[in-house]
Structures are given as structure tokens and as C-alpha cells.
Design a protein around this motif. Sequence first.
Motif, short mmCIF file in Angstrom:
data_model
loop_
_atom_site.label_atom_id
_atom_site.label_comp_id
_atom_site.label_asym_id
_atom_site.label_seq_id
_atom_site.Cartn_x
_atom_site.Cartn_y
_atom_site.Cartn_z
N SER A 37 43.90 -27.32 71.79
CA SER A 37 43.35 -26.71 73.00
C SER A 37 44.36 -25.76 73.64
N ASP A 38 45.64 -26.14 73.62
CA ASP A 38 46.68 -25.24 74.15
C ASP A 38 46.77 -23.97 73.32
N SER A 39 46.69 -24.12 72.00
CA SER A 39 46.74 -22.95 71.12
C SER A 39 45.55 -22.03 71.35
N LEU A 40 44.36 -22.62 71.52
CA LEU A 40 43.16 -21.81 71.76
C LEU A 40 43.27 -21.06 73.09
N ASN A 41 43.82 -21.71 74.07
CA ASN A 41 43.99 -21.06 75.38
C ASN A 41 44.93 -19.86 75.26
N ARG A 42 45.99 -20.00 74.47
CA ARG A 42 46.92 -18.88 74.26
C ARG A 42 46.22 -17.74 73.52
N ASP A 43 45.39 -18.08 72.51
CA ASP A 43 44.68 -17.03 71.76
C ASP A 43 43.71 -16.28 72.66
N ILE A 44 43.01 -17.00 73.53
CA ILE A 44 42.06 -16.34 74.42
C ILE A 44 42.80 -15.41 75.38
N CYS A 45 43.94 -15.87 75.89
CA CYS A 45 44.74 -15.01 76.78
C CYS A 45 45.21 -13.76 76.04
N GLN A 46 45.54 -13.92 74.75
CA GLN A 46 45.96 -12.76 73.96
C GLN A 46 44.81 -11.78 73.76
N ILE A 47 43.59 -12.31 73.51
CA ILE A 47 42.42 -11.44 73.36
C ILE A 47 42.17 -10.65 74.64
N ILE A 48 42.30 -11.32 75.77
CA ILE A 48 42.10 -10.63 77.06
C ILE A 48 43.14 -9.54 77.24
N SER A 49 44.36 -9.82 76.83
CA SER A 49 45.42 -8.81 76.92
C SER A 49 45.11 -7.62 76.01
N LEU A 50 44.60 -7.91 74.79
CA LEU A 50 44.23 -6.83 73.88
C LEU A 50 43.08 -5.99 74.46
N CYS A 51 42.14 -6.65 75.12
CA CYS A 51 41.04 -5.91 75.75
C CYS A 51 41.57 -4.96 76.81
N SER A 52 42.55 -5.41 77.58
CA SER A 52 43.16 -4.54 78.59
C SER A 52 43.83 -3.35 77.93
N ASN A 53 44.49 -3.60 76.80
CA ASN A 53 45.14 -2.52 76.07
C ASN A 53 44.11 -1.54 75.52
N MET A 54 43.00 -2.08 74.93
CA MET A 54 41.97 -1.20 74.37
C MET A 54 41.26 -0.41 75.46
N ASP A 55 41.16 -1.00 76.65
CA ASP A 55 40.49 -0.30 77.74
C ASP A 55 41.22 0.98 78.11
N SER A 56 42.52 0.96 78.06
CA SER A 56 43.28 2.18 78.35
C SER A 56 43.24 3.15 77.18
N LEU A 57 43.09 2.63 75.94
CA LEU A 57 43.08 3.50 74.77
C LEU A 57 41.78 4.29 74.63
N TRP A 58 40.61 3.60 74.82
CA TRP A 58 39.36 4.33 74.61
C TRP A 58 39.14 5.41 75.66
N ARG A 59 39.74 5.23 76.84
CA ARG A 59 39.59 6.23 77.89
C ARG A 59 40.30 7.54 77.56
N SER A 60 41.26 7.47 76.63
CA SER A 60 42.01 8.69 76.26
C SER A 60 41.34 9.47 75.13
N ILE A 61 40.20 8.98 74.60
CA ILE A 61 39.50 9.69 73.53
C ILE A 61 38.74 10.87 74.13
N PRO A 62 38.94 12.09 73.62
CA PRO A 62 38.30 13.27 74.22
C PRO A 62 36.78 13.28 74.05
N ALA A 63 36.28 12.92 72.86
CA ALA A 63 34.84 13.02 72.59
C ALA A 63 34.09 11.94 73.35
N LYS A 64 33.08 12.34 74.14
CA LYS A 64 32.33 11.40 74.96
C LYS A 64 31.58 10.37 74.12
N SER A 65 30.99 10.81 72.99
CA SER A 65 30.24 9.88 72.15
C SER A 65 31.15 8.78 71.62
#
Length: 229
Positions: A51-79
Motif C-alpha cells: 500500500s505504501d508503494s502504491l501510494n508513492r506510485d500514484i503520487c509520481q503519476i500526479i507529478s507526471l501529469c503536472s509535468n505533462m500539463d506544462s508540456l502540452w501547452r507549449s505545442i503550437p498546433a491547436k489540434s
Amino acid sequence: MSNHGGDSKSGGGGGTLSEVYQNSKRLLIKTRDGLERLEKMFESTSSSDLSDSLNRDICQIISLCSNMDSLWRSIPAKSQRDLWKRKVEQVAEEADSLKGSLDKYLSRNQRRVQEAREREELLGRVNGDGSHVLRIFDEEAQAMQSVRNSSTMLEEAYSTGVAILSKYSEQRDHLKRAQRKALDVLNTLGLSNSVLRLIERRNRVDKWIKYAGMIVTIIILIYVWRWTR
């Protein structure tokens, strides 16, 4: 920074958007599998570690989502931006769902631990003073059985009373019909008023007898109810 599709790179050196997305998907699959294993486990040290390991993995996924959120915003093409926005949102929603499932498991597990602790405390008290506790349980069981017996007797008495009152009602209807027929016959024969008054007095006497029977029945029911309390 590249301007093509998922090739945008993280400023922190975490890889391209596609790479970060693939990492998040792998972690999602790993976390789902881990939750399934966790649900099948009994309380143990290994389940706590998982359960501790799963909690760490979920926190890592949330961190990756935050990282991806900044990355997709920098894509020029709207589609392409819209496409990656939906993908990142899906990953974030799955991470939230897994976090909710893990929280529910931890809550259920905590409740089971508390119940087990309470059972142990109860068994400890029983072992310390077993005869006293068993006597209390026995008295409570006898009291519950007495209540059930009283309830059964009261229900039977009530059913009997209802049946008697119903019978009285049927008899009253029969008497009324008989009275009407008798009056019709007497009127047809032209009997005297004295005879009619005699019949009416008899009807009043029958009515009082009927009411007295109903009152006696009600008194019996009340007595039975008070006796069974």
C-alpha cells in the motif's frame, strides 16, 4: 524545444511529452495490478508495504501529469494541443480513481484492525472474568427470549380478539337482517304495537349483550398485554 506533436521536452530534463506520457501509463498499469493484489491480501506486513508503494506510485503519476500539463501547452498546433490535453486529463482522472480506491482500501483495513483489536479486548475481559461475562450474556439471551415469547402471545391474543370482534360484527349483521325480516312479516300480519315494542326491547337487550361482550374482550386483551410485559 521541438514544435512537433509530442516531442516537446521538459525543461527539467524529464524527457519528451510522449516519453512522460508512456511512463505515466506504465505506472497506471502497475498501480492497477498492485491494487488487485492488495485486495486479495490479508492484513500483513507485505500488504502494508504494498500500500505504501502504491501510494508513492500514484503520487509520481500526479507529478507526471503536472509535468505533462506544462508540456502540452507549449505545442503550437491547436489540434495537437487539444489531443494531448485530453490524454493528460484521462491520465489524471485514472490517477484520482486509483487514489480513491486505495483510500477506500486503507479505510476498510483500518476498520478491520479496529474491530480485531476490540475483539481481542473483549476476549481478554472474558478470560479475566469469564463466568461474569457469560452470566451477563445468558441473562440477556433469556430476556430477549422472554420478549419474543411475550410478543408472540400478544400477537395471538390480538388475533383472537380481532376474530371475536369480527364474529360479533357478522352476528350483528345477521340480527339486523333478521329484524328487518321479522318487522316486515309483523307489519304484513298487522300485529299490535305491544308486540313490536317487545321485539324492540329484545333487540336493545341483544345490543347491550353484544357491547358487553366487546368490552370483556378488550379487557382480556389489555390484561394479557400487561401480563406479558
